[in-house]
Design an enzyme around this catalytic site. Structure first.
Site, short mmCIF file in Angstrom:
data_model
loop_
_atom_site.label_atom_id
_atom_site.label_comp_id
_atom_site.label_asym_id
_atom_site.label_seq_id
_atom_site.Cartn_x
_atom_site.Cartn_y
_atom_site.Cartn_z
N GLU A 113 -7.23 -12.09 6.55
CA GLU A 113 -8.64 -12.00 6.95
C GLU A 113 -9.32 -13.37 6.88
O GLU A 113 -10.08 -13.75 7.77
CB GLU A 113 -9.38 -10.99 6.06
CG GLU A 113 -8.93 -9.57 6.34
CD GLU A 113 -9.53 -8.54 5.39
OE1 GLU A 113 -9.35 -8.71 4.17
OE2 GLU A 113 -10.18 -7.60 5.87
N GLU A 133 -2.88 -3.29 3.34
CA GLU A 133 -3.77 -2.59 2.41
C GLU A 133 -3.47 -1.10 2.28
O GLU A 133 -3.62 -0.52 1.21
CB GLU A 133 -5.23 -2.76 2.84
CG GLU A 133 -5.81 -4.14 2.57
CD GLU A 133 -5.57 -5.13 3.68
OE1 GLU A 133 -4.70 -4.89 4.55
OE2 GLU A 133 -6.24 -6.17 3.69
O1 ZOZ Z 1 3.67 -9.53 -4.10
C1 ZOZ Z 1 4.08 -9.28 -2.78
C2 ZOZ Z 1 3.01 -8.44 -2.16
O2 ZOZ Z 1 3.28 -7.75 -1.20
N1 ZOZ Z 1 1.81 -8.45 -2.73
C3 ZOZ Z 1 0.73 -7.61 -2.31
C4 ZOZ Z 1 0.11 -8.12 -1.06
C5 ZOZ Z 1 -1.05 -7.25 -0.67
O3 ZOZ Z 1 -1.01 -6.05 -0.74
N2 ZOZ Z 1 -2.12 -7.90 -0.24
C6 ZOZ Z 1 -3.33 -7.21 0.13
C7 ZOZ Z 1 -4.19 -7.04 -1.06
S1 ZOZ Z 1 -5.56 -5.98 -0.76
C8 ZOZ Z 1 -6.63 -6.94 0.13
O4 ZOZ Z 1 -6.39 -8.06 0.39
C9 ZOZ Z 1 -7.88 -6.18 0.50
C10 ZOZ Z 1 -8.78 -6.91 1.40
O5 ZOZ Z 1 -8.75 -6.76 2.61
C11 ZOZ Z 1 -9.79 -7.77 0.80
C12 ZOZ Z 1 -11.05 -6.93 0.69
C13 ZOZ Z 1 -12.11 -7.57 -0.11
C14 ZOZ Z 1 -13.42 -6.97 0.34
C15 ZOZ Z 1 -14.31 -6.71 -0.77
C16 ZOZ Z 1 -15.54 -5.96 -0.38
C17 ZOZ Z 1 -16.18 -5.21 -1.58
C18 ZOZ Z 1 4.32 -10.64 -2.06
C19 ZOZ Z 1 4.97 -10.38 -0.70
C20 ZOZ Z 1 3.04 -11.40 -1.89
C21 ZOZ Z 1 5.26 -11.51 -2.92
O6 ZOZ Z 1 6.42 -10.79 -3.23
P1 ZOZ Z 1 7.44 -11.32 -4.33
O7 ZOZ Z 1 8.54 -10.31 -4.41
O8 ZOZ Z 1 7.77 -12.74 -4.05
O9 ZOZ Z 1 6.62 -11.34 -5.70
P2 ZOZ Z 1 6.08 -10.11 -6.56
O10 ZOZ Z 1 5.70 -8.97 -5.72
O11 ZOZ Z 1 6.99 -9.87 -7.71
O12 ZOZ Z 1 4.70 -10.74 -7.09
C22 ZOZ Z 1 4.68 -11.85 -8.01
C23 ZOZ Z 1 3.54 -11.62 -8.99
O13 ZOZ Z 1 2.30 -11.67 -8.30
C24 ZOZ Z 1 1.54 -10.48 -8.51
N3 ZOZ Z 1 0.82 -10.20 -7.26
C25 ZOZ Z 1 1.32 -10.16 -6.01
N4 ZOZ Z 1 0.35 -9.94 -5.13
C26 ZOZ Z 1 -0.79 -9.85 -5.84
C27 ZOZ Z 1 -0.51 -10.01 -7.20
N5 ZOZ Z 1 -1.43 -9.97 -8.15
C28 ZOZ Z 1 -2.70 -9.77 -7.76
N6 ZOZ Z 1 -3.05 -9.61 -6.47
C29 ZOZ Z 1 -2.14 -9.65 -5.48
N7 ZOZ Z 1 -2.51 -9.52 -4.19
C30 ZOZ Z 1 2.58 -9.43 -8.83
O14 ZOZ Z 1 2.02 -8.37 -9.55
C31 ZOZ Z 1 3.58 -10.23 -9.64
O15 ZOZ Z 1 3.04 -10.36 -10.93
P3 ZOZ Z 1 4.02 -10.40 -12.19
O16 ZOZ Z 1 3.11 -10.51 -13.35
O17 ZOZ Z 1 4.77 -9.10 -12.15
O18 ZOZ Z 1 4.92 -11.58 -11.97
#
Ligand code: ZOZ
Ligand code: ZOZ
Ligand code: NAD
Length: 653
Positions: A113, A133
């Site tokens: 976005e 999302e």
């Molecule tokens: O982590 C993978 C992934 O797919 N993450 C989620 C991506 C996602 O769903 N993004 C959309 C979020 S919702 C959004 O953005 C709503 C929106 O439109 C905004 C609206 C606001 C409006 C407000 C109005 C009131 C990814 C592909 C990125 C990376 O995968 P990997 O396998 O390399 O790594 P992971 O999954 O093990 O992640 C590493 C650590 O990062 C944490 N994490 C990932 N994405 C996060 C996040 N933490 C917070 N927010 C995120 N978006 C994950 O939990 C992990 O943490 P640890 O502690 O387990 O290492």
């Protein structure tokens, strides 16, 4: 380099201002990031030495979205609702100096976005962009549903917002989301691009309305598809409504509609459950007591024993991950049958366009069917999937012990048997572990990793890493009859049979649980797994017989014999069978109509109750482990958060 704040930096390269978001690990839009971007964009407006701006992410990715941890704070009232991201994006779009977003890794959700507020986007070929999302039970909330159709057209926007799958850079270029693919260094390429466009009057994405007109039938078709493939979920339908609003309303009104739908989803029970599952999937990978530096061995070669329902699927998992695998059977007939099933499964995926024939050929080429232990001495992991009989498993493990190299992991796919007793048949119980897959083993994402009392930390750590390599979710559990999933399943299936004895038909029970959101009802699921498997288990443990055993005595083993609780004409579609109704009627103790709510309450209640005991006994480490086991292994609806989450929520209600 100026620091706008700790998370966003600003520097200059000639006449191009470079804004760098540095919020590891994924540059999420945590508090401070939107503010930092806004400050940088604003300060550049008054700086005559800056002609254009580049926005880029430090580390491994562009912005991967809103900070998901913040959503819980908003719904609990801990922080204010106004994230202000939409306003920051407007400020980017209204910048008098063109803004170019430079994308590597993933630009997801709020990340895409932000990028779509910029005037241009460039990306490396390996980058991906998406609006995932809906996987969190929400919809884009900062203009994604309004700007994406303007850049990429309505069909692409509906697909990305409603189904959540990201697309690769090449497809993003083709659909107009990305303006150029950069070869080589991304920042250098983005700066060069920004210099080229610095003198041009950039168009604001929100004013590009030409792609909004189009075929209205897209929305009805997408709703039909969402009702099938995202059954029971509210967010995909809300996302379609929001994109449709973009085609009907001016931009500002469309944004208002999106914000309303976003809020409705964010405050829903579904979104809370799905966010729980998102973090849960990551939580289960963490084993607090296992030292972080525990060595993990590389798995280069595998072997599987038994080419039945499970062994064939397990071999496919290895082949899918590019790991050569031996598949051993006792008779040529069983081996041929197993290989034929694997071939049929791959062919069906090719037919559906999942991957080309060449991929199928390559995967089939990695599977080596045979009747001997030749080559087992090279295997890094050996997975046993023979019949559920302790005597047979011990015999097989004694044989493996003779042929396997000392550092090989010896894994059993037993559903219920004692891992320690199986390990006692070898000279190396520290190498023995449960790798418990779920039917269909090539499809279900779960592997229960069952530790015996002697299993070494290295074997546990390697097994968890292996699960990830196989694209599965590994959950570590303790050793007891049925471990976590099947111990709970046992109670669930018994309750389902009790309902039959009180008046329900198998299809009534299945329908109620399917409508609750289970991928399959318990009887259809039993037919898929094979009724003979449960029959063997009960004989092995000298359990009370069940009605399913009578079906087995009639030769009805489920899908594999074309009949079980149902009849099967095409292999997989259950057809109610009057013969089964007659059998159930004969065994019935009373006859009353049982409402769907009671069916759900009793069967899911049985799962929750047993889950609580399992937690008490520390067979599962955390409630979330049980939830992830049921979501990824048994088709429990993710939007209900798993049995323990659901149990807690319904108790509170
Ligand atoms: O982590 C993978 C992934 O797919 N993450 C989620 C991506 C996602 O769903 N993004 C959309 C979020 S919702 C959004 O953005 C709503 C929106 O439109 C905004 C609206 C606001 C409006 C407000 C109005 C009131 C990814 C592909 C990125 C990376 O995968 P990997 O396998 O390399 O790594 P992971 O999954 O093990 O992640 C590493 C650590 O990062 C944490 N994490 C990932 N994405 C996060 C996040 N933490 C917070 N927010 C995120 N978006 C994950 O939990 C992990 O943490 P640890 O502690 O387990 O290492
Ligand atoms: O309906 C979906 C589902 O998830 N069902 C629940 C399955 C379940 O609960 N499994 C756990 C069984 S218990 C267990 O395994 C533990 C154990 O130890 C048992 C011990 C005995 C217990 C006693 C019991 C008597 C399912 C994934 C099956 C189908 O999904 P959909 O409904 O969305 O349908 P499709 O057609 O889109 O399928 C998705 C992909 O799956 C492939 N597939 C379906 N059925 C299959 C199969 N592959 C192999 N064998 C089958 N039977 C299907 O082809 C498709 O793949 P692609 O690549 O073509 O997309
Ligand atoms: P299955 O009957 O479909 O297959 C078992 C296969 O093992 C048969 O093809 C048989 O010929 C072969 N076999 C028997 N002895 C052998 C030996 N000594 N060497 C090599 N092959 C031998 O059974 P399945 O459903 O695949 O179950 C296998 C194991 O997986 C069992 O322990 C079962 O409890 C477990 N399991 C089953 C499921 C399920 O849903 N079916 C799920 C998880 C775990």
């Amino acid at each position: 380099m100026d620091e706008m704040n700790e998370l966003v930096k600003f520097s200059k390269s000639g006449r191009i201002g470079v804004i760098t978001v540095d919020n590891p690990p994924v540059n999420a839009l945590s508090p401070g990031v939107p503010e930092g971007i806004l400050a940088a964009v604003r300060s550049a407006q008054g700086d005559d030495s800056v002609r254009a701006l580049v926005l880029i992410g430090a580390g491994r990715t562009f912005i991967a979205g809103a900070d998901i941890k913040e959503f819980g704070k908003i719904t609990s009232g801990e922080r204010s609702e106004a994230l202000g991201l939409a306003e920051v994006i407007l400020a980017i779009e209204d910048s008098a100096k063109p803004v170019v977003c430079a994308i590597h890794g993933t630009a997801l959700g709020g990340g895409l976005e932000v990028a779509m507020g910029a005037h241009y986007r460039v990306a490396v070929a390996s980058a991906q962009v998406g609006q995932p999302e809906v996987k969190l039970g929400i919809i884009p909330g900062a203009g994604g549903t309004q700007r994406l159709p303007r850049l990429a057209g309505v069909a692409r926007a509906v697909e990305m917002c409603a189904f959540g799958e990201p697309i690769k850079a090449a497809a993003a270029l083709e659909s107009g989301i990305v303006d150029r693919i950069v070869e080589g260094d991304l920042l250098a390429g983005a700066i060069a691009f920004a210099s080229e466009v610095s003198q041009q009057t950039a168009r604001k994405p929100r004013e590009r309305n030409e792609k909004l007109a189009g075929d209205e039938s897209i929305f009805a078709a997408a709703r039909d598809q969402a009702r099938k493939t995202k059954r029971g979920m509210m967010a995909p339908l809300a996302a379609i409504d929001a994109v449709e609003a973009a085609t009907r309303l001016p931009f500002e009104a469309g944004m208002k509609k999106e914000a309303e739908l976003f809020r409705e989803c964010l405050f829903s029970d579904q979104s809370k459950a799905m966010i729980h599952a998102f973090f849960g999937e990551r939580e289960v990978a963490k084993i607090p007591w296992l030292p972080k530096d525990t060595p993990v061995k590389e798995i280069r070669k595998a072997a599987v024993i038994g080419a039945g329902t499970m062994g064939g699927g397990i071999a496919m998992n290895y082949a899918n991950a590019g790991i050569p695998v031996i598949l051993k059977e006792t008779t040529q007939e069983a081996l041929d049958k197993g290989v034929e099933t694997i071939r049929r499964n791959y062919a069906s995926s090719v037919k559906k366009g999942r991957f080309p024939q060449s991929v199928m050929d390559q995967r089939m080429g990695l599977i080596r069917p045979q009747l001997t232990y030749d080559g087992f001495e090279e295997a890094d992991v050996i997975a046993e999937a023979v019949f559920e009989s302790m005597a047979l498993k011990k015999q097989v493990f004694a044989e493996i012990d003779k042929v396997a190299k000392p550092e090989a992991i010896l894994a059993t796919n037993t559903s219920t048997l004692d891992i320690d007793e199986i390990a006692s048949a070898t000279s190396r119980p520290q190498m023995v572990i449960g790798h418990h897959y779920f039917s269909p083993a090539n499809v279900m994402r779960l592997i229960e990793i069952v530790r015996g009392k002697a299993t070494s930390p290295e074997v546990i750590a390697t097994s968890m890493a292996l699960a990830k390599k196989l694209n599965k979710v590994g959950v570590l559990v303790g050793n007891c009859r049925g471990f976590v999933g099947n111990r709970m399943l046992h109670e669930y299936l018994r309750e389902a049979e009790s309902l039959l004895k009180e008046g329900a038909a198998p299809r009534d029970v299945d329908r109620a649980l399917y409508d609750f959101g289970m991928a399959m009802g318990p009887f259809a699921m039993s037919d898929l797994a094979g009724l003979d498997v449960g029959w063997r288990i009960r004989k092995e443990h000298k359990d009370q017989p069940m009605i399913a055993d009578t079906l087995c005595e009639m030769g009805r083993y489920g899908q594999k014999t074309g009949a079980g609780w149902y009849r099967y004409e095409d292999g997989r579609t259950p057809i109610p069978d009057p013969d089964v109704d007659a059998l159930v009627a004969k065994l019935r103790k009373r006859m009353r109509w049982i409402p769907a709510e009671e069916i759900v309450e009793r069967t899911i209640g049985a799962l929750v109750k047993e889950g609580a005991k399992i937690l008490e006994e520390a067979i599962a480490m955390r409630a979330v482990d049980i939830d992830i086991i049921y979501i990824t292994g048994y088709g429990f609806p993710v939007y209900r958060g798993g049995p323990m989450w659901y149990g807690k929520a319904t108790m509170q209600a």
